[in-house]
Design a protein around this motif. Structure first.
Motif, PDB file in Angstrom:
ATOM      1  N   UNK A  46       0.676  -1.211   0.083  1.00 28.89           N
ATOM      2  CA  UNK A  46      -0.121   0.022  -0.123  1.00 28.89           C
ATOM      3  C   UNK A  46       0.916   1.161   0.207  1.00 28.89           C
ATOM      4  N   UNK A  47       0.723   2.164  -0.940  1.00 26.70           N
ATOM      5  CA  UNK A  47       1.333   3.498  -0.877  1.00 26.70           C
ATOM      6  C   UNK A  47       1.181   4.234   0.466  1.00 26.70           C
ATOM      7  N   UNK A  48       0.193   3.684   1.449  1.00 28.27           N
ATOM      8  CA  UNK A  48      -0.049   4.172   2.822  1.00 28.27           C
ATOM      9  C   UNK A  48       0.815   3.528   3.655  1.00 28.27           C
ATOM     10  N   UNK A  49       2.006   4.308   4.427  1.00 28.26           N
ATOM     11  CA  UNK A  49       2.747   3.662   5.257  1.00 28.26           C
ATOM     12  C   UNK A  49       3.689   2.629   4.970  1.00 28.26           C
ATOM     13  N   UNK A  50       4.038   2.421   3.946  1.00 29.53           N
ATOM     14  CA  UNK A  50       5.113   1.851   3.350  1.00 29.53           C
ATOM     15  C   UNK A  50       6.438   2.586   2.985  1.00 29.53           C
ATOM     16  N   UNK A  51       7.039   2.227   1.921  1.00 30.34           N
ATOM     17  CA  UNK A  51       8.232   2.855   1.567  1.00 30.34           C
ATOM     18  C   UNK A  51       8.041   4.434   0.894  1.00 30.34           C
ATOM     19  N   UNK A  52       6.928   4.470   0.202  1.00 27.41           N
ATOM     20  CA  UNK A  52       6.432   6.001  -0.184  1.00 27.41           C
ATOM     21  C   UNK A  52       6.308   6.906   0.954  1.00 27.41           C
ATOM     22  N   UNK A  53       5.722   6.207   2.031  1.00 23.35           N
ATOM     23  CA  UNK A  53       5.425   7.185   3.381  1.00 23.35           C
ATOM     24  C   UNK A  53       6.759   7.347   3.825  1.00 23.35           C
ATOM     25  N   UNK A  54       7.403   6.504   4.019  1.00 18.54           N
ATOM     26  CA  UNK A  54       8.749   6.474   4.928  1.00 18.54           C
ATOM     27  C   UNK A  54       9.749   7.775   4.180  1.00 18.54           C
ATOM     28  N   UNK A  55       9.690   7.708   2.720  1.00 15.08           N
ATOM     29  CA  UNK A  55      10.539   8.428   2.061  1.00 15.08           C
ATOM     30  C   UNK A  55      10.147   9.981   2.132  1.00 15.08           C
TER      31      UNK A  55
END
Lengths: 310, 289
Positions: free
Chosen positions: A252-261
């Motif tokens: 999920x774009x929520x709370x995965x790598x995208x969020x972390x970056x």
């Protein structure tokens, strides 16, 4: 890039057998899907280091915690969706809180359990574990990365979550490639755009980079195999050197790598980030590649995104 | 990595304790636990008092432990799966010298080793952190299994509540203990019949619990869990048993045992006494009801 394709769960299965033979404290705690998670050989060759709790994830987590208090290093093995959500609170309470040396090693990460449907696809797991203190979260990009990171995990104290693919993904490394937990691998240099990817999407970023190169766009590709602790320096280098970052993940774009970056980039205040990943929607029974496509996790989309003005 | 220590027996010094003396110890633990809860103005007196006799028998007689070496690898393990009853365990650990007794005045305070629920990283003598119900037995199964695999002869005791048996994970652990013939594991049920929202019987009745445990493959004992003589006798039987099966003591207890206004009362699950109530309680505990 090699022509070979192999599932990263195979890398886990091969590595755990190898290290189990040299260290009698390495245990596998299976939850009735060992064969599917590639611990079959381990269970046959090292029965004294093997436990199968049956279809009982919560108990499996607790048993592993109990084993770990005696110095045993248990790898709890199941599918990512169960290894995160079905036993998530047990892992939080009995493993992460007391900081015990338990590894959760899960096959069927992301949408790779494609034809099994949404119940078996795991799009939230890394996000869940990313928010629990003491936990390390990793997803190797290929078979060799999986082997190497499993060995690193066994040799490094602390709770860790390792996520593997059910499906075969292209081999991009070789037996001698070195990996360090928490340290991103910079696979290509680049000036115009940075693509930070994890797990089974790293090869997509590499393919996109080649396409972009033909179009005169230079892309930096990072294999962010460790989501937590995130290699913040590697992200900040992208922020300062390039300022345009695309994240790519089978999660999920929520709370995965995208969020972390995004968290790092936003605090740095000097970059734009586009997140490519599962669009906060459940999957369905369909081919793996088709599920990625539905969510825009494709080489074509990455190339188009990199070419756009933003 | 291995933390297997020397095989020398370093525990086992407190074996020949009389029932009378154990009763005194239980009284002392009750008073200490209640004082801790009163001073903190927070905590769970009901389930601490119901479990006091079981805890006293374990710590002062049964467990092969060494307070000077809390992590001694061959020690017997004790897991308080009903972690909210921890003041009674803290009282025992403090009195036995696992830590300075001054800590007993810091329950639930910032920076204390005595957290609201047991924390193995902060408090010496805690074998696993608990607090989320239903999980301790699984950890005990893991510890007991490790002993079997490595040829160690330590034993594992897990104290659960009866309300806690609502949790499905308990039954997963029970089946595993039975399947793996963990005869070094003893599950003790502090069967005080009350849980937070009401009597267990009215929420989710556990029906023929002892029989159920027997049919799950355990060697079972049903006793008065506030009768020290019966507790000691049962622990002796368990120690001598050769059935090869895990053990279960279904210990019928009274929630709030020893304090008239707390006994069998729902309201005292998680409430601290005020000054007058505290004084009454200490008097009653001292002289006995």
């Amino acid at each position: 890039m090699g022509e070979n394709k192999r599932a990263t769960r195979d890398g886990f299965g091969d590595a755990i057998l190898e290290i189990g033979k040299t260290n009698p404290d390495i245990y596998v705690v299976d939850i009735d899907i060992g064969k599917s998670c590639k611990t079959g050989a381990f269970s046959k060759e090292l029965p004294a280091q093997h436990v199968n709790v049956g279809i009982a994830e919560q108990n499996g987590a607790g048993v592993a915690a109990g084993l770990a208090t005696t110095g045993i290093i248990p790898f709890v093995v199941t599918y990512a969706v169960f290894g995160s959500l079905r036993m998530g609170e047990q892992i939080r309470q009995e493993v992460c809180y007391p900081n015990l040396n338990v590894k959760i090693a899960c096959s069927h990460g992301g949408v790779t359990p494609a034809n099994d449907g949404a119940s078996h696809q795991s799009i939230e797991d890394m996000g869940v574990y990313r928010t629990i203190p003491n936990m390390t979260v990793m997803m190797p990009a290929d078979y060799y990365a999986a082997k190497a990171l499993v060995k690193e995990a066994a040799n490094t104290y602390g709770p860790m979550y390792l996520r593997f693919t059910r499906d075969a993904v292209p081999v991009i490394y070789d037996e001698n490639t070195k990996f360090e937990i928490g340290k991103a691998k910079r696979l290509t240099e680049g000036r115009d755009v940075a693509m930070i990817a994890i797990g089974d999407t790293v090869h997509l970023a590499l393919e996109a980079q080649k396409e972009l190169e033909k179009a005169g766009i230079s892309a930096r590709v990072l294999d962010m195999h460790t989501l937590k602790p995130l290699d913040e320096k590697a992200v900040l280098d992208c922020v300062r050197d390039i300022g345009r970052i695309i994240t790519v993940e089978d999660h999920n774009i929520l709370n995965g790598l995208g969020s972390a970056v995004c968290e790092i980039a936003a605090e740095a205040g000097d970059a734009k980030v586009k997140r490519v990943g599962i669009q906060d929607q459940f999957g369905m029974s369909a081919p793996y590649e088709r599920l990625l496509e539905i969510n825009g996790i494709t080489v074509e989309h990455l190339v188009a995104l990199a070419k756009q003005e933003w | 990595m291995s933390n297997i220590g020397s095989r020398t027996k370093r525990g086992g010094k407190m074996k020949n304790v009389s029932v009378e003396e154990l009763k005194e110890r239980a009284k002392e633990l009750r008073k200490t636990a209640l004082t801790m809860i009163y001073e903190a103005q927070s905590g769970h007196p009901g389930g601490a008092l119901s479990a006091a006799d079981l805890v006293a028998a374990l710590y002062y007689r049964e467990l092969n432990i060494n307070p000077k070496e809390p992590r001694w690898p061959e020690r017997d393990r004790f897991i308080l799966s009903k972690g909210h009853a921890c003041p009674i365990q803290y009282a025992a650990l403090g009195r036995l010298g696992y830590f300075e007794e001054s800590h007993l005045h810091t329950l639930r305070q910032e920076g204390s080793i005595l957290q609201g629920h047991p924390d193995m990283k902060k408090c010496p003598g805690i074998d696993i952190s608990t607090g989320s119900l239903g999980q301790g037995l699984s950890c005990g199964v893991g510890m007991a299994l490790a002993a079997k695999r490595r040829g160690e002869d330590y034993r594992v005791f897990v104290l659960t509540g009866d309300g806690e048996l609502d949790e499905g994970q308990i039954w997963e652990a029970v089946m595993a203990a039975s399947a793996w013939k963990l005869d070094n594991l003893t599950m003790m049920i502090d069967n005080n019949r009350l849980q937070l929202d009401g009597p267990c019987e009215q929420l989710i009745p556990h029906l023929n619990l002892t029989q159920k445990m027997r049919e799950f493959g355990f060697e079972t004992y049903e006793i008065d869990g506030n009768d020290m003589g019966e507790i000691v006798e049962t622990l002796d039987k368990i120690k001598a048993s050769k059935t090869g099966r895990p053990k279960c003591i279904n210990a019928r207890t009274v929630k709030g045992k020893g304090v008239s206004y707390m006994e069998d009362q729902l309201g005292w699950h998680g409430m601290a006494p005020d000054e007058e109530q505290y004084r009454t309680a200490m008097e009653e505990l001292e002289r006995g009801l």
